[in-house]
Design an enzyme around this catalytic site. Structure first.
Site, PDB file in Angstrom:
ATOM      1  N   CYS A   2       0.851  -1.185   0.000  1.00 52.19           N
ATOM      2  CA  CYS A   2       0.000   0.000   0.000  1.00 52.19           C
ATOM      3  C   CYS A   2       0.883   1.229   0.000  1.00 52.19           C
ATOM      4  CB  CYS A   2      -0.875   0.043   1.245  1.00 52.19           C
ATOM      5  SG  CYS A   2      -2.035  -1.332   1.356  1.00 52.19           S
ATOM      6  N   GLY A  28      -0.637   0.643  -5.060  1.00 51.39           N
ATOM      7  CA  GLY A  28      -1.951   0.088  -4.778  1.00 51.39           C
ATOM      8  C   GLY A  28      -3.002   0.749  -5.638  1.00 51.39           C
ATOM      9  N   ASN A 102       0.585   0.765   6.064  1.00 52.70           N
ATOM     10  CA  ASN A 102       1.218  -0.051   5.038  1.00 52.70           C
ATOM     11  C   ASN A 102       1.961  -1.178   5.739  1.00 52.70           C
ATOM     12  OD1 ASN A 102       4.006   0.445   2.716  1.00 52.70           O
ATOM     13  ND2 ASN A 102       2.472  -1.151   2.787  1.00 52.70           N
ATOM     14  N   GLY A 103       1.616  -2.413   5.398  1.00 50.64           N
ATOM     15  CA  GLY A 103       2.276  -3.566   6.016  1.00 50.64           C
ATOM     16  C   GLY A 103       1.265  -4.605   6.414  1.00 50.64           C
ATOM     17  N   CYS A 239      12.516  -4.386   3.697  1.00 52.10           N
ATOM     18  CA  CYS A 239      12.125  -5.257   2.579  1.00 52.10           C
ATOM     19  C   CYS A 239      13.021  -5.018   1.365  1.00 52.10           C
ATOM     20  CB  CYS A 239      10.669  -4.971   2.193  1.00 52.10           C
ATOM     21  SG  CYS A 239      10.166  -5.809   0.683  1.00 52.10           S
ATOM     22  N   TYR A 245      11.710  -4.531  -7.085  1.00 48.77           N
ATOM     23  CA  TYR A 245      10.521  -4.390  -7.930  1.00 48.77           C
ATOM     24  C   TYR A 245       9.552  -3.300  -7.501  1.00 48.77           C
ATOM     25  CZ  TYR A 245       5.867  -5.277  -9.764  1.00 48.77           C
ATOM     26  OH  TYR A 245       4.642  -5.121 -10.336  1.00 48.77           O
ATOM     27  N   SER A 287       9.345  -2.982 -15.713  1.00 50.17           N
ATOM     28  CA  SER A 287      10.092  -3.236 -14.486  1.00 50.17           C
ATOM     29  C   SER A 287      11.490  -3.812 -14.731  1.00 50.17           C
ATOM     30  CB  SER A 287       9.288  -4.175 -13.576  1.00 50.17           C
ATOM     31  OG  SER A 287       8.993  -5.364 -14.265  1.00 50.17           O
ATOM     32  N   ASP A 349      14.441  -9.654 -16.697  1.00 49.69           N
ATOM     33  CA  ASP A 349      13.283  -9.241 -15.899  1.00 49.69           C
ATOM     34  C   ASP A 349      13.713  -9.146 -14.445  1.00 49.69           C
ATOM     35  OD1 ASP A 349      10.732  -8.412 -15.342  1.00 49.69           O
ATOM     36  OD2 ASP A 349       9.734 -10.207 -16.110  1.00 49.69           O
ATOM     37  N   ASP A 350      12.894  -8.435 -13.648  1.00 55.90           N
ATOM     38  CA  ASP A 350      13.287  -8.211 -12.253  1.00 55.90           C
ATOM     39  C   ASP A 350      12.961  -9.399 -11.361  1.00 55.90           C
ATOM     40  OD1 ASP A 350      10.501  -7.510 -10.761  1.00 55.90           O
ATOM     41  OD2 ASP A 350      10.519  -6.880 -12.842  1.00 55.90           O
ATOM     42  N   CYS A 386       5.289 -13.943   1.175  1.00 53.23           N
ATOM     43  CA  CYS A 386       5.596 -12.810   2.065  1.00 53.23           C
ATOM     44  C   CYS A 386       4.467 -12.660   3.077  1.00 53.23           C
ATOM     45  CB  CYS A 386       5.705 -11.531   1.256  1.00 53.23           C
ATOM     46  SG  CYS A 386       5.881 -10.059   2.290  1.00 53.23           S
ATOM     47  N   CYS A 438      15.218  -7.694   5.050  1.00 59.09           N
ATOM     48  CA  CYS A 438      14.401  -8.900   4.983  1.00 59.09           C
ATOM     49  C   CYS A 438      14.556  -9.465   3.572  1.00 59.09           C
ATOM     50  CB  CYS A 438      12.924  -8.584   5.239  1.00 59.09           C
ATOM     51  SG  CYS A 438      11.855 -10.024   4.955  1.00 59.09           S
ATOM     52  N   CYS A 441      11.285 -13.927   1.215  1.00 61.62           N
ATOM     53  CA  CYS A 441      10.635 -14.525   0.040  1.00 61.62           C
ATOM     54  C   CYS A 441      11.651 -15.235  -0.850  1.00 61.62           C
ATOM     55  CB  CYS A 441       9.856 -13.477  -0.742  1.00 61.62           C
ATOM     56  SG  CYS A 441      10.780 -11.985  -1.048  1.00 61.62           S
TER      57      CYS A 441
HETATM   58  P1  5GP Z   1       5.653 -14.146 -14.006  1.00 60.25           P
HETATM   59  O1  5GP Z   1       6.512 -14.395 -15.211  1.00 60.25           O
HETATM   60  O2  5GP Z   1       6.210 -14.776 -12.804  1.00 60.25           O
HETATM   61  O3  5GP Z   1       4.225 -14.514 -14.244  1.00 60.25           O
HETATM   62  O4  5GP Z   1       5.597 -12.575 -13.739  1.00 60.25           O
HETATM   63  C1  5GP Z   1       6.748 -11.890 -13.464  1.00 60.25           C
HETATM   64  C2  5GP Z   1       6.457 -10.415 -13.568  1.00 60.25           C
HETATM   65  O5  5GP Z   1       5.599 -10.003 -12.495  1.00 60.25           O
HETATM   66  C3  5GP Z   1       7.738  -9.605 -13.475  1.00 60.25           C
HETATM   67  O6  5GP Z   1       7.845  -8.825 -14.646  1.00 60.25           O
HETATM   68  C4  5GP Z   1       7.559  -8.730 -12.265  1.00 60.25           C
HETATM   69  O7  5GP Z   1       7.913  -7.403 -12.586  1.00 60.25           O
HETATM   70  C5  5GP Z   1       6.103  -8.817 -11.905  1.00 60.25           C
HETATM   71  N1  5GP Z   1       5.886  -8.908 -10.444  1.00 60.25           N
HETATM   72  C6  5GP Z   1       6.660  -9.462  -9.521  1.00 60.25           C
HETATM   73  N2  5GP Z   1       6.124  -9.334  -8.290  1.00 60.25           N
HETATM   74  C7  5GP Z   1       4.985  -8.650  -8.442  1.00 60.25           C
HETATM   75  C8  5GP Z   1       3.984  -8.173  -7.517  1.00 60.25           C
HETATM   76  O8  5GP Z   1       4.048  -8.359  -6.311  1.00 60.25           O
HETATM   77  N3  5GP Z   1       2.961  -7.481  -8.070  1.00 60.25           N
HETATM   78  C9  5GP Z   1       2.856  -7.254  -9.418  1.00 60.25           C
HETATM   79  N4  5GP Z   1       1.842  -6.538  -9.887  1.00 60.25           N
HETATM   80  N5  5GP Z   1       3.770  -7.707 -10.280  1.00 60.25           N
HETATM   81  C10 5GP Z   1       4.826  -8.394  -9.820  1.00 60.25           C
HETATM   82 FE1  SF4 Z   2       9.908  -7.964   1.261  1.00 63.34          FE
HETATM   83 FE2  SF4 Z   2      10.177 -10.520   0.597  1.00 63.34          FE
HETATM   84 FE3  SF4 Z   2      10.525  -9.736   3.137  1.00 63.34          FE
HETATM   85 FE4  SF4 Z   2       8.097  -9.694   2.044  1.00 63.34          FE
HETATM   86  S1  SF4 Z   2       9.346 -11.517   2.450  1.00 63.34           S
HETATM   87  S2  SF4 Z   2       9.037  -8.079   3.304  1.00 63.34           S
HETATM   88  S3  SF4 Z   2       8.564  -9.126  -0.077  1.00 63.34           S
HETATM   89  S4  SF4 Z   2      11.781  -9.177   1.341  1.00 63.34           S
HETATM   90 MG    MG Z   3       7.455  -6.722 -14.669  1.00 60.79          MG
END
Ligand code: 5GP
Ligand code: SF4
Ligand code: MG
Length: 450
Positions: A2, A28, A102-103, A239, A245, A287, A349-350, A386, A438, A441
């Site tokens: 959030c 959000g 937020n959290g 985090c 991301y 991203s 990709d991230d 997470c 942290c 994940c």
């Molecule tokens: P996947 O290939 O796993 O379906 O999707 C990966 C994509 O989802 C990546 O491009 C990444 O930027 C995006 N992504 C990763 N974590 C999150 C998240 O928590 N929320 C959203 N909206 N996108 C995410």
């Molecule tokens: Fe961030 Fe991952 Fe820790 Fe959740 S588990 S607070 S997404 S580092």
């Molecule tokens: Mg992405």
């Protein structure tokens, strides 16, 4: 995840809060809300939808006063219903109190059960309401002591803005899971999840609200602020996924710029996971762009925008139904056949979460003529859910929770797949921000569980 934003002593507090929330829309998109005050009454507006659609001039005009807090919701704890929109507000023995959170609190259900047994009636299923009930039951007359009393019973992740007729209070949990920054606007204190909100309204960034710090702004004493540290000192657990991301690349988080950090993650990824004989580096937009720039610089491979993103649809990951998610990839990301035809690509990709985006995308790249696809991820495998406020899927849906890197490579259909190591991620994140992250994940090393 959030967004929160708070401003004190401002002529157009609600209007500036609206702008701040607009800059934080990426955190959000389900709903938004503002609570403002002139030092006596609260004025409230909360609604499902996007900031720009909800806060029209007539709505903002009704939100009177010199101080306001606001929130953008991305549903984590509690469902996606309007009762769960924030800021939450409640009348109690110390008058009205409003909170933007937020959290995720890890002991919320246990505390809710106890409070309900003792007679509290909850209006929502969001964990934030627990804090209000604990404030109401504290027996303290002053918001600062009541809030301190409440927070000492809570564990988990919270960056909070709390408002009543006397105070605006900003507080970050002792481990500092979620970000929170402070600055000044016309000499008065201002708070936000990320600095990008300050940039938009010409406020000056000063510093982080420290993990475990409570900044108290007095509405009755010229908006002067002071800090208290009511909690036992605890190792920081900020985090790291914010840097990977979540946060906007133009923001400063934990004292370092997100864009620069992501670029360094890409550089490190190129060192750890080179791709021999590739022709070019292409990002998965948006991203993946920043890490791809770093990868390209370090590997000396040309950077090309080989995939074009349509900006007229939301983030596919958020869509609740699998059928829509797959369709969304086609809508959202389109390869440029003329650029990639016959080429060996490093696709950056991230993160890789469910793998559905990557799988479809790689198929599209091959259909458009790519010879080889070497997928590189600027984070380690996301193998664990997470519990601290990021809406990652359940363990079952996380591809890396039950598959090896080789199995994931086969599933997404890449020629090679390489992730950044946890050591590499932390080394980059710590470079400017120091230790204390942290990474549960990725590592499964949960700093606080209930
Ligand atoms: P996947 O290939 O796993 O379906 O999707 C990966 C994509 O989802 C990546 O491009 C990444 O930027 C995006 N992504 C990763 N974590 C999150 C998240 O928590 N929320 C959203 N909206 N996108 C995410
Ligand atoms: Fe961030 Fe991952 Fe820790 Fe959740 S588990 S607070 S997404 S580092
Ligand atoms: Mg992405």
């Amino acid at each position: 995840m959030c967004a929160i934003f708070g401003i004190s002593g401002a002529e157009e507090a609600a209007n500036l809060t609206y702008l701040g929330l607009h800059a934080l829309q990426h955190r959000g998109q389900e709903g938004t809300g503002i609570v403002s005050t002139n030092g006596t009454d609260p004025f409230v507006h909360k609604e499902r939808g996007l900031v720009g659609d909800i806060f029209t001039s007539p709505v903002i005009d009704r939100l009177k006063g010199h101080t306001a807090i606001g929130h953008n919701r991305y549903s984590t704890a509690g469902g996606n219903t309007s009762e769960n929109l924030q800021p939450v507000i409640m009348k109690s023995s110390i008058g009205w109190v409003s909170i933007a959170h937020n959290g995720n609190l890890v002991n919320a259900s246990e505390l809710t059960r106890k409070l309900e047994e003792e007679g509290s009636i909850f209006q929502s299923t969001a964990d934030t309401e627990v804090i209000l009930h604990l404030i109401a039951k504290s027996g303290e007359r002053n918001l600062v002591t009541a809030l301190t009393h409440a927070l000492k019973q809570i564990s988990g992740a919270y960056s909070l803005l709390v408002l009543n007729k006397e105070y605006l209070i900003a507080v970050r949990d002792p481990q500092g899971f979620r970000p929170l920054v402070m600055g000044e606007h016309n000499g008065k204190p201002i708070f936000a999840s990320e600095t990008t909100a300050f940039d938009l309204i010409g406020a000056k960034y000063q510093r982080e609200v420290e993990p475990g710090e409570m900044v108290v702004v007095s509405l009755k004493n010229e908006f002067k602020n002071s800090s208290i540290y009511p909690f036992k000192p605890t190792p920081k657990k900020r985090c790291v996924f914010e840097q990977v991301y979540f946060a906007r690349p133009d923001s400063i988080i934990y004292g370092s710029n997100v864009y620069q950090t992501r670029k360094k993650l890409g550089k490190r990824l190129a060192e750890e996971q080179p791709a021999k004989n590739a022709d070019m580096v292409i990002p998965v937009p948006d991203s993946g762009v920043y890490a791809a720039i770093g990868y390209s610089e370090a590997s000396r491979l040309p950077f090309e925008m080989g995939i074009i993103r349509s900006h007229y649809i939301g983030r596919t990951f958020i869509e609740p139904r699998q059928s829509i998610r797959d369709f969304g990839v086609k809508l959202k990301l389109n390869p440029v056949a003329e650029t990639i035809h016959g080429k060996s690509l490093v696709v950056v990709d991230d993160s890789l979460v469910r793998g559905t985006t990557s799988k479809k995308l790689i198929q599209h790249l091959r259909n458009a003529g790519a010879r080889e696809v070497h997928l590189r991820i600027s984070a380690p495998p996301t193998a664990h859910p997470c519990f601290y406020g990021i809406d990652t899927p359940t363990k079952k849906e996380l591809l890396a929770s039950s598959n090896s890197v080789e199995e994931i490579r086969k599933f997404v259909g890449a020629d090679t797949l390489g992730y950044l190591s946890i050591e590499g991620l932390l080394k980059v994140a710590q470079e400017k921000s120091g230790e204390g992250f942290c990474h549960a994940c990725f590592s499964g090393d949960y700093p606080c569980l209930n």
